[in-house]
Design a protein around this motif. Structure first.
Motif, PDB file in Angstrom:
ATOM      1  N   ALA A  70      15.411   2.135  24.503  1.00  0.00           N
ATOM      2  CA  ALA A  70      15.166   3.576  24.663  1.00  0.00           C
ATOM      3  C   ALA A  70      14.391   4.186  23.509  1.00  0.00           C
ATOM      4  O   ALA A  70      13.678   5.173  23.689  1.00  0.00           O
ATOM      5  N   VAL A  71      14.542   3.628  22.303  1.00  0.00           N
ATOM      6  CA  VAL A  71      13.938   4.208  21.103  1.00  0.00           C
ATOM      7  C   VAL A  71      13.442   3.075  20.217  1.00  0.00           C
ATOM      8  O   VAL A  71      14.080   2.015  20.132  1.00  0.00           O
ATOM      9  N   THR A  72      12.325   3.301  19.549  1.00  0.00           N
ATOM     10  CA  THR A  72      11.853   2.382  18.520  1.00  0.00           C
ATOM     11  C   THR A  72      12.024   3.038  17.154  1.00  0.00           C
ATOM     12  O   THR A  72      11.546   4.155  16.930  1.00  0.00           O
ATOM     13  N   VAL A  73      12.733   2.352  16.264  1.00  0.00           N
ATOM     14  CA  VAL A  73      12.893   2.795  14.879  1.00  0.00           C
ATOM     15  C   VAL A  73      11.916   1.972  14.041  1.00  0.00           C
ATOM     16  O   VAL A  73      12.068   0.755  13.930  1.00  0.00           O
ATOM     17  N   HIS A  74      10.918   2.622  13.482  1.00  0.00           N
ATOM     18  CA  HIS A  74       9.838   1.916  12.780  1.00  0.00           C
ATOM     19  C   HIS A  74      10.066   1.959  11.272  1.00  0.00           C
ATOM     20  O   HIS A  74       9.687   2.909  10.592  1.00  0.00           O
ATOM     21  N   ALA A 117      10.213   5.830   9.676  1.00  0.00           N
ATOM     22  CA  ALA A 117      10.754   5.879   8.312  1.00  0.00           C
ATOM     23  C   ALA A 117       9.623   6.228   7.361  1.00  0.00           C
ATOM     24  O   ALA A 117       8.722   5.425   7.130  1.00  0.00           O
ATOM     25  N   SER A 118       9.674   7.422   6.804  1.00  0.00           N
ATOM     26  CA  SER A 118       8.586   7.897   5.960  1.00  0.00           C
ATOM     27  C   SER A 118       9.093   8.172   4.548  1.00  0.00           C
ATOM     28  O   SER A 118      10.183   7.741   4.165  1.00  0.00           O
ATOM     29  N   THR A 119       8.308   8.889   3.780  1.00  0.00           N
ATOM     30  CA  THR A 119       8.664   9.167   2.389  1.00  0.00           C
ATOM     31  C   THR A 119       8.400  10.628   2.049  1.00  0.00           C
ATOM     32  O   THR A 119       7.405  11.215   2.495  1.00  0.00           O
ATOM     33  N   ALA A 120       9.284  11.206   1.253  1.00  0.00           N
ATOM     34  CA  ALA A 120       9.065  12.555   0.737  1.00  0.00           C
ATOM     35  C   ALA A 120       8.189  12.527  -0.506  1.00  0.00           C
ATOM     36  O   ALA A 120       7.910  13.576  -1.085  1.00  0.00           O
ATOM     37  N   GLY A 121       7.735  11.327  -0.903  1.00  0.00           N
ATOM     38  CA  GLY A 121       6.843  11.222  -2.049  1.00  0.00           C
ATOM     39  C   GLY A 121       5.454  11.751  -1.785  1.00  0.00           C
ATOM     40  O   GLY A 121       4.643  11.833  -2.702  1.00  0.00           O
ATOM     41  N   MET A 122       5.152  12.135  -0.543  1.00  0.00           N
ATOM     42  CA  MET A 122       3.822  12.640  -0.212  1.00  0.00           C
ATOM     43  C   MET A 122       3.668  14.130  -0.475  1.00  0.00           C
ATOM     44  O   MET A 122       2.564  14.670  -0.390  1.00  0.00           O
ATOM     45  N   TYR A 123       4.769  14.835  -0.805  1.00  0.00           N
ATOM     46  CA  TYR A 123       4.699  16.283  -0.971  1.00  0.00           C
ATOM     47  C   TYR A 123       4.076  16.699  -2.304  1.00  0.00           C
ATOM     48  O   TYR A 123       4.160  15.986  -3.303  1.00  0.00           O
ATOM     49  N   ILE A 166       9.673  11.294  15.720  1.00  0.00           N
ATOM     50  CA  ILE A 166      10.452  11.996  14.691  1.00  0.00           C
ATOM     51  C   ILE A 166      10.223  11.248  13.386  1.00  0.00           C
ATOM     52  O   ILE A 166      10.491  10.045  13.299  1.00  0.00           O
ATOM     53  N   SER A 167       9.716  11.942  12.378  1.00  0.00           N
ATOM     54  CA  SER A 167       9.471  11.333  11.074  1.00  0.00           C
ATOM     55  C   SER A 167      10.554  11.783  10.103  1.00  0.00           C
ATOM     56  O   SER A 167      10.710  12.985   9.851  1.00  0.00           O
ATOM     57  N   LEU A 168      11.304  10.826   9.558  1.00  0.00           N
ATOM     58  CA  LEU A 168      12.354  11.124   8.584  1.00  0.00           C
ATOM     59  C   LEU A 168      11.822  10.820   7.187  1.00  0.00           C
ATOM     60  O   LEU A 168      11.465   9.679   6.882  1.00  0.00           O
ATOM     61  N   ARG A 169      11.767  11.854   6.348  1.00  0.00           N
ATOM     62  CA  ARG A 169      11.255  11.702   4.984  1.00  0.00           C
ATOM     63  C   ARG A 169      12.399  11.791   3.990  1.00  0.00           C
ATOM     64  O   ARG A 169      13.213  12.710   4.037  1.00  0.00           O
ATOM     65  N   TYR A 170      12.427  10.846   3.056  1.00  0.00           N
ATOM     66  CA  TYR A 170      13.486  10.825   2.052  1.00  0.00           C
ATOM     67  C   TYR A 170      12.968  10.136   0.801  1.00  0.00           C
ATOM     68  O   TYR A 170      11.869   9.564   0.770  1.00  0.00           O
ATOM     69  N   LEU A 171      13.762  10.185  -0.274  1.00  0.00           N
ATOM     70  CA  LEU A 171      13.433   9.560  -1.547  1.00  0.00           C
ATOM     71  C   LEU A 171      14.646   8.816  -2.089  1.00  0.00           C
ATOM     72  O   LEU A 171      15.793   9.145  -1.767  1.00  0.00           O
ATOM     73  N   ASN A 172      14.397   7.836  -2.941  1.00  0.00           N
ATOM     74  CA  ASN A 172      15.418   7.219  -3.783  1.00  0.00           C
ATOM     75  C   ASN A 172      16.656   6.732  -3.039  1.00  0.00           C
ATOM     76  O   ASN A 172      17.786   7.106  -3.370  1.00  0.00           O
ATOM     77  N   SER A 379       6.928   6.962 -13.454  1.00  0.00           N
ATOM     78  CA  SER A 379       7.645   5.996 -14.266  1.00  0.00           C
ATOM     79  C   SER A 379       9.004   5.664 -13.711  1.00  0.00           C
ATOM     80  O   SER A 379       9.575   4.644 -14.041  1.00  0.00           O
ATOM     81  N   GLU A 380       9.577   6.541 -12.883  1.00  0.00           N
ATOM     82  CA  GLU A 380      10.907   6.277 -12.335  1.00  0.00           C
ATOM     83  C   GLU A 380      10.866   5.831 -10.896  1.00  0.00           C
ATOM     84  O   GLU A 380      11.769   5.143 -10.437  1.00  0.00           O
ATOM     85  N   ALA A 381       9.871   6.210 -10.142  1.00  0.00           N
ATOM     86  CA  ALA A 381       9.872   5.930  -8.712  1.00  0.00           C
ATOM     87  C   ALA A 381       8.718   5.012  -8.363  1.00  0.00           C
ATOM     88  O   ALA A 381       7.778   5.391  -7.700  1.00  0.00           O
ATOM     89  N   THR A 382       8.783   3.778  -8.828  1.00  0.00           N
ATOM     90  CA  THR A 382       7.710   2.833  -8.550  1.00  0.00           C
ATOM     91  C   THR A 382       7.981   2.017  -7.318  1.00  0.00           C
ATOM     92  O   THR A 382       7.152   1.234  -6.887  1.00  0.00           O
ATOM     93  N   SER A 383       9.151   2.159  -6.727  1.00  0.00           N
ATOM     94  CA  SER A 383       9.452   1.374  -5.542  1.00  0.00           C
ATOM     95  C   SER A 383      10.199   2.221  -4.541  1.00  0.00           C
ATOM     96  O   SER A 383      11.111   2.951  -4.898  1.00  0.00           O
ATOM     97  N   ARG A 384       9.780   2.159  -3.278  1.00  0.00           N
ATOM     98  CA  ARG A 384      10.480   2.850  -2.205  1.00  0.00           C
ATOM     99  C   ARG A 384      11.095   1.775  -1.322  1.00  0.00           C
ATOM    100  O   ARG A 384      10.443   1.244  -0.430  1.00  0.00           O
ATOM    101  N   ALA A 385      12.325   1.435  -1.576  1.00  0.00           N
ATOM    102  CA  ALA A 385      12.907   0.291  -0.867  1.00  0.00           C
ATOM    103  C   ALA A 385      13.433   0.698   0.491  1.00  0.00           C
ATOM    104  O   ALA A 385      14.621   0.812   0.702  1.00  0.00           O
ATOM    105  N   HIS A 386      12.584   0.942   1.432  1.00  0.00           N
ATOM    106  CA  HIS A 386      13.060   1.305   2.760  1.00  0.00           C
ATOM    107  C   HIS A 386      12.404   0.488   3.845  1.00  0.00           C
ATOM    108  O   HIS A 386      12.322   0.905   4.985  1.00  0.00           O
ATOM    109  N   ALA A 387      11.953  -0.688   3.509  1.00  0.00           N
ATOM    110  CA  ALA A 387      11.395  -1.546   4.563  1.00  0.00           C
ATOM    111  C   ALA A 387      12.414  -2.545   5.010  1.00  0.00           C
ATOM    112  O   ALA A 387      13.306  -2.900   4.279  1.00  0.00           O
TER     113      ALA A 387
END
Length: 387
Positions: A70-74, A117-123, A166-172, A379-387
């Motif tokens: 029914a849904v694809t979570v990417h 699954a997106s990122t709030a790092g784009m703001y 639906i794009s879910l944006r988050y950090l850390n 310097s603190e957010a060099t990796s977005r571990a959400h894959a």
């Protein structure tokens, strides 16, 4: 009949945790992962296909086998910021071009629901160093640019082909599955908690870089979010998908794309995170003050998701939590107790995992509520571990 969801990147940190959250709620995940960075053991007990999201024949086969998806979570993506700067072509190919291919395969198979699954790092931070879903976008590196471009592309596709996104944006994201079934697949995460774990294992003080910020204790604030809370938000988005984005009608088209921020609303300071980690491992953990890193450009990181309160099940009032130890101790403990995924790394010098008390993520609705976000400094957010 139980709902089925296709989860791309379902053998990674976020994707595997999302899959477990669905299983616990009676939803059957169908996992697709190339295992380039994912771990096959994270797929145990689940329907699993190894392959690439751009492989149209494979996607067609999955939908032939499971027409009731029914849904694809990417969640499939490359997510390391320094790596994206060294090899941007690879990031645009995987995060952008292959997302385009996947979207085409979904449309062809008449699966019109996607959670991205997106990122709030784009703001771009606003005057008070916070952001909402309506804040301007100003990504600072190829990783966040590839995610922003993928979102713009998906929005165009939703307008043309009836795909709803639906794009879910988050950090850390930090922590691990509360039952320790899955966790970080990388042995050395580059966020502050990962650095604390590394300092503790090596028996050296953790360096607090910068203590003169205009925050409640002088140290930088980051909006850490427990990975289980992220997973629950994905479930809520899937279960309420048609309420958030109703099916597109042939006449009188309506918007088929929606952005939702996920965050705590107030964030956690570095000192509060240090205190939370010390509660877990004991007073032997030491920290020392240091000058700010040269790349520092933001003291705050907290997310204000205006839509999550009504879309993902959280309360309608903003979270203004001030105590970082209660909100951060749980993921700190989970991160410490999660076993080191690299057998070649040195063994921890601290207490064994079984001796560390067990923590659970926040209570229902705690992190999917109105809050703020400001992108962390590089310097603190060099990796977005959400894959």
């Amino acid at each position: 009949m139980p709902m089925k969801v296709l989860i791309t990147g379902g053998a990674g940190f976020i994707g595997s945790t999302v899959a477990s959250a669905f299983v616990e709620r009676g939803v059957t995940p169908v996992v697709l992962d190339s295992l380039v960075t994912g771990r096959q053991e994270f797929t145990d007990g689940k329907i699993f296909y190894q392959g690439d999201i751009g492989d149209g024949a494979l996607i067609d086969g999955i939908f032939r086998d499971h027409p009731d998806i029914a849904v694809t979570v990417h969640c499939a993506a490359l997510i390391v910021v320094p790596e994206s700067m060294a090899d941007p072509q690879r990031y645009y190919r995987v995060n952008l071009a292959k997302t385009l291919e996947l979207a085409g395969h979904l449309v062809r198979n008449r699966c019109d629901r996607m959670i991205f699954a997106s990122t709030a790092g784009m703001y771009r931070p606003e005057a008070d160093l916070s952001v909402t879903e309506t804040s301007a976008l100003e990504p600072q590196n190829p990783y966040t640019r590839s995610k922003m471009m993928a979102e713009l592309m998906l929005e165009d596709l939703s307008a043309a082909y009836g795909l709803r996104v639906i794009s879910l944006r988050y950090l850390n994201p930090i922590g691990a599955d509360p039952r320790m079934r899955t966790g970080l697949q990388h042995s050395r995460p580059s966020h502050a908690l990962g650095k604390m774990i590394q300092s503790y294992e090596q028996g050296v003080p953790f360096r607090i870089t910068g203590v003169g910020w205009e925050t409640r204790d002088g140290t930088a604030i980051r909006d850490y979010i427990h990975v289980w809370d992220i997973a629950r938000a994905f479930y809520e988005a899937a279960s309420r998908f048609d309420a958030i984005l109703p099916p597109v009608q042939a006449a009188g088209r309506q918007r088929g794309y929606q952005v939702i921020n996920l965050g705590t609303g107030d964030g956690t300071t570095v000192r509060e995170l240090v205190d939370a980690f010390r509660e877990v491992v004991g007073d032997g953990f030491q920290a020392e003050e240091a000058l700010p890193a040269p790349a520092t450009w933001s003291a705050r990181s907290s997310i204000r998701p205006r839509r999550a309160s009504c879309s993902a099940g959280g309360p309608s009032t903003p979270s203004r939590r001030r105590s970082g130890t209660r909100s951060s101790g749980r993921p700190a403990a989970a991160s410490w107790t999660w076993p080191d995924p690299d057998p070649h790394d040195p063994a921890p010098t601290g207490p064994p995992a079984r001796a560390v008390r067990s923590f659970r993520p926040n209570q229902a609705g705690r992190t999917e509520r109105a809050g703020r976000v400001t992108p962390p400094h590089p310097s603190e957010a060099t990796s977005r571990a959400h894959a």
